[in-house]
Design a protein around this motif. Structure first.
Motif, PDB file in Angstrom:
ATOM      1  N   ALA A  20       0.723  -1.149  -0.218  1.00  0.00           N
ATOM      2  CA  ALA A  20       0.087  -0.016   0.087  1.00  0.00           C
ATOM      3  C   ALA A  20       0.730   1.293   0.082  1.00  0.00           C
ATOM      4  N   GLU A  21       2.191   1.119   0.738  1.00  0.00           N
ATOM      5  CA  GLU A  21       2.951   2.522   0.741  1.00  0.00           C
ATOM      6  C   GLU A  21       3.439   2.679  -0.609  1.00  0.00           C
ATOM      7  N   ILE A  22       3.581   1.687  -1.459  1.00  0.00           N
ATOM      8  CA  ILE A  22       4.019   2.000  -2.940  1.00  0.00           C
ATOM      9  C   ILE A  22       3.162   2.582  -3.590  1.00  0.00           C
ATOM     10  N   PHE A  23       1.729   2.033  -3.503  1.00  0.00           N
ATOM     11  CA  PHE A  23       0.655   2.438  -4.395  1.00  0.00           C
ATOM     12  C   PHE A  23       0.354   4.030  -4.062  1.00  0.00           C
ATOM     13  N   ASP A  24       0.648   4.399  -2.644  1.00  0.00           N
ATOM     14  CA  ASP A  24       0.276   5.847  -2.175  1.00  0.00           C
ATOM     15  C   ASP A  24       1.085   6.538  -3.085  1.00  0.00           C
ATOM     16  N   HIS A  25       2.194   6.204  -3.566  1.00  0.00           N
ATOM     17  CA  HIS A  25       3.088   7.275  -4.087  1.00  0.00           C
ATOM     18  C   HIS A  25       2.591   7.531  -5.306  1.00  0.00           C
ATOM     19  N   TYR A  26       1.664   6.680  -5.998  1.00  0.00           N
ATOM     20  CA  TYR A  26       1.296   6.942  -7.204  1.00  0.00           C
ATOM     21  C   TYR A  26      -0.328   7.272  -7.458  1.00  0.00           C
ATOM     22  N   VAL A  27      -0.867   7.593  -6.614  1.00  0.00           N
ATOM     23  CA  VAL A  27      -2.318   7.655  -6.368  1.00  0.00           C
ATOM     24  C   VAL A  27      -2.723   9.055  -7.351  1.00  0.00           C
ATOM     25  N   ASP A  28      -1.766  10.032  -7.222  1.00  0.00           N
ATOM     26  CA  ASP A  28      -2.065  11.301  -7.992  1.00  0.00           C
ATOM     27  C   ASP A  28      -1.320  11.298  -9.193  1.00  0.00           C
ATOM     28  N   GLU A  29      -0.709  10.346  -9.748  1.00  0.00           N
ATOM     29  CA  GLU A  29      -0.149  10.053 -11.034  1.00  0.00           C
ATOM     30  C   GLU A  29      -1.135   9.899 -11.986  1.00  0.00           C
ATOM     31  N   ILE A  30      -1.764  10.636 -12.912  1.00  0.00           N
ATOM     32  CA  ILE A  30      -2.685  10.702 -14.220  1.00  0.00           C
ATOM     33  C   ILE A  30      -2.119   9.598 -14.962  1.00  0.00           C
ATOM     34  N   GLY A  31      -0.948   9.354 -15.370  1.00  0.00           N
ATOM     35  CA  GLY A  31      -0.432   8.493 -16.404  1.00  0.00           C
ATOM     36  C   GLY A  31      -0.805   6.992 -16.135  1.00  0.00           C
ATOM     37  N   VAL A  32      -0.772   7.003 -14.900  1.00  0.00           N
ATOM     38  CA  VAL A  32      -1.023   5.297 -14.521  1.00  0.00           C
ATOM     39  C   VAL A  32      -2.192   5.017 -13.959  1.00  0.00           C
TER      40      VAL A  32
END
Length: 219
Positions: A126-138
């Motif tokens: 979850a810590e990993i995915f939290d880093h990308y929550v606001d990345e529109i590209g993914v």
């Protein structure tokens, strides 16, 4: 003696795969409630890199420190094959993961690094995915729009092309075969171009602006 070594390596590999599956099941349980919305390809790739880190840690604890990283990738490949993925496809995916596993500065990718440092009971995935929550590209939303756009372009282009051929055949029956074909291709191209432009416009309005939110002026 050689048979004994081979058998021990097989046992260690199976133990590593089993350990990775236990860790993954535990981590998946943690992220279910978070309802992340990522593109399927990105989610799968991130989990696989995370498992490489978990396996790397496993091999380091079993005295394979010097080759632990490489063994982690080969074990992931074996795990994928055991799960029913064709060997060539599994190896191709692992080769791709190897290419993206290092950052430009030489550090390991975030998912691998966190997987390697993970501990029982934590929420490291979850810590990993939290880093990308606001990345529109993914984001899953962008992926769904892209997937829908591909289908519209493919089927719409074919239908428009056939409609163009039909129109010329019915209303201009004396036209040559080359003219009929060219008109069909032109109508299909115009449809594809217009839909593509609309898609780019939607991307800029709905996604790109959200990626760069306005910063209010300082008081």
């Amino acid at each position: 003696m050689n048979d004994s070594i081979v058998n021990q390596e097989a046992v260690t590999l199976d133990d590593c795969i089993q350990h990775a599956k236990v860790v993954l099941d535990e981590q998946i349980a943690h992220i279910k409630s978070k309802r992340y919305d990522f593109a399927p390809q990105f989610k799968e790739m991130t989990i696989q890199l995370y498992l490489v880190g978990v396996m790397w840690q496993f091999y380091e604890k079993h005295d394979f420190t010097e080759i632990a990283r490489e063994k982690a990738f080969s074990t992931l490949c074996s795990m994928m094959i055991k799960d029913g993925i064709k060997p060539k496809r599994a190896q191709k995916q692992v080769d791709f993961l190897k290419k993206i596993s290092k950052l430009e500065d030489g550090d390991d990718a975030l998912a691998i690094a966190i997987g390697r440092e993970s501990q029982p009971g934590d929420e490291s995935l979850a810590e990993i995915f939290d880093h990308y929550v606001d990345e529109i590209g993914v984001s899953g939303s962008l992926w769904r729009h892209y997937d829908l756009g591909k289908k519209i372009i493919l089927f719409g282009g074919l239908l428009t092309g056939f409609a163009g051929v039909w129109f010329v055949t019915i209303f201009l029956p004396e036209s040559s075969d080359i003219f009929i074909l060219a008109f069909g291709l032109l109508t299909a191209f115009l449809f594809v171009a217009s839909v593509s432009l609309i898609g780019l416009l939607i991307y800029r309005i709905k996604f790109k602006k959200r990626k760069h939110p306005e910063i209010p002026p300082a008081a």
